[in-house]
Design a protein around this motif. Sequence first.
Motif, short mmCIF file in Angstrom:
data_model
loop_
_atom_site.label_atom_id
_atom_site.label_comp_id
_atom_site.label_asym_id
_atom_site.label_seq_id
_atom_site.Cartn_x
_atom_site.Cartn_y
_atom_site.Cartn_z
N GLU A 1 31.75 35.23 32.43
CA GLU A 1 32.95 34.67 31.46
C GLU A 1 34.45 34.72 32.16
O GLU A 1 35.29 34.55 31.55
CB GLU A 1 32.77 35.23 30.37
N MET A 2 34.26 35.22 33.28
CA MET A 2 35.65 35.34 33.93
C MET A 2 36.39 36.21 33.30
O MET A 2 37.87 35.89 33.37
CB MET A 2 36.31 33.97 34.54
N HIS A 3 36.05 37.34 32.82
CA HIS A 3 36.98 38.41 32.35
C HIS A 3 38.03 39.09 33.27
O HIS A 3 39.13 39.10 32.88
CB HIS A 3 36.40 39.29 31.50
N GLY A 4 37.48 38.99 34.54
CA GLY A 4 38.27 39.72 35.65
C GLY A 4 38.21 41.00 35.72
O GLY A 4 39.01 41.62 36.61
N ASP A 5 37.62 41.96 34.95
CA ASP A 5 37.58 43.22 34.90
C ASP A 5 37.15 43.71 36.31
O ASP A 5 37.76 44.58 36.86
CB ASP A 5 36.99 43.97 34.11
N CYS A 6 36.31 43.08 37.07
CA CYS A 6 35.52 43.39 38.46
C CYS A 6 36.72 43.27 39.27
O CYS A 6 36.64 44.09 40.09
CB CYS A 6 34.32 42.69 38.39
N VAL A 7 37.39 42.01 39.14
CA VAL A 7 38.51 41.96 40.32
C VAL A 7 39.68 43.06 40.34
O VAL A 7 39.95 43.33 41.29
CB VAL A 7 38.99 40.64 39.80
N ILE A 8 39.76 43.37 39.17
CA ILE A 8 40.92 44.35 38.88
C ILE A 8 40.30 45.81 39.60
O ILE A 8 41.06 46.43 40.25
CB ILE A 8 41.47 44.66 37.50
N GLU A 9 39.25 45.94 39.31
CA GLU A 9 38.68 47.39 39.74
C GLU A 9 38.13 47.45 41.02
O GLU A 9 38.20 48.29 41.92
CB GLU A 9 37.29 47.76 38.87
N ALA A 10 37.62 46.31 41.64
CA ALA A 10 37.07 46.11 43.17
C ALA A 10 37.52 44.72 44.11
O ALA A 10 36.82 43.77 43.93
CB ALA A 10 35.77 46.32 43.08
N PRO A 11 38.88 44.66 43.99
CA PRO A 11 39.21 43.37 44.79
C PRO A 11 38.96 43.23 45.95
O PRO A 11 38.80 42.17 46.39
CB PRO A 11 40.88 43.35 44.67
N GLU A 12 38.43 44.30 46.56
CA GLU A 12 37.74 44.06 47.85
C GLU A 12 36.49 43.26 47.95
O GLU A 12 35.71 42.52 49.03
CB GLU A 12 37.38 45.27 48.72
N VAL A 13 35.75 43.16 46.73
CA VAL A 13 34.52 42.64 46.69
C VAL A 13 34.47 41.46 45.49
O VAL A 13 33.63 40.50 45.97
CB VAL A 13 33.40 43.69 45.92
N PHE A 14 35.12 41.45 44.82
CA PHE A 14 35.33 40.35 43.93
C PHE A 14 36.67 39.54 43.60
O PHE A 14 37.57 39.99 43.95
CB PHE A 14 35.07 41.02 42.42
N ASP A 15 36.66 38.39 43.31
CA ASP A 15 37.87 37.65 43.36
C ASP A 15 37.66 36.52 42.28
O ASP A 15 36.63 36.14 41.65
CB ASP A 15 38.02 36.99 44.83
N LEU A 16 38.83 35.99 41.73
CA LEU A 16 38.83 34.84 40.81
C LEU A 16 39.56 33.50 41.39
O LEU A 16 40.45 33.93 41.95
CB LEU A 16 39.50 35.18 39.52
#
Length: 64
Positions: free
Chosen positions: A11-26
């Motif tokens: 649902e694109m909350h973005g918590d993963c991007v904040i936690e691991a920007p090397e792996v996830f992006d929006l």
Amino acid sequence: MKITVDFAACEMHGDCVIEAPEVFDLHDDSDAVILLDDQPADELRPKVEAAARLCPVAAILVKD
């Protein structure tokens, strides 16, 4: 480690991007998180596991 994302559940909350920007992006033109690296280096494991735990819809799976 191997990462999979259930893009249908994301649902694109973005918590993963904040936690691991090397792996996830929006991106604005995407309807789900973008997985930049599905087999990141082991030193990123703590960040990736935290990202999976923080996902409100449990869309991230981390396997060895």
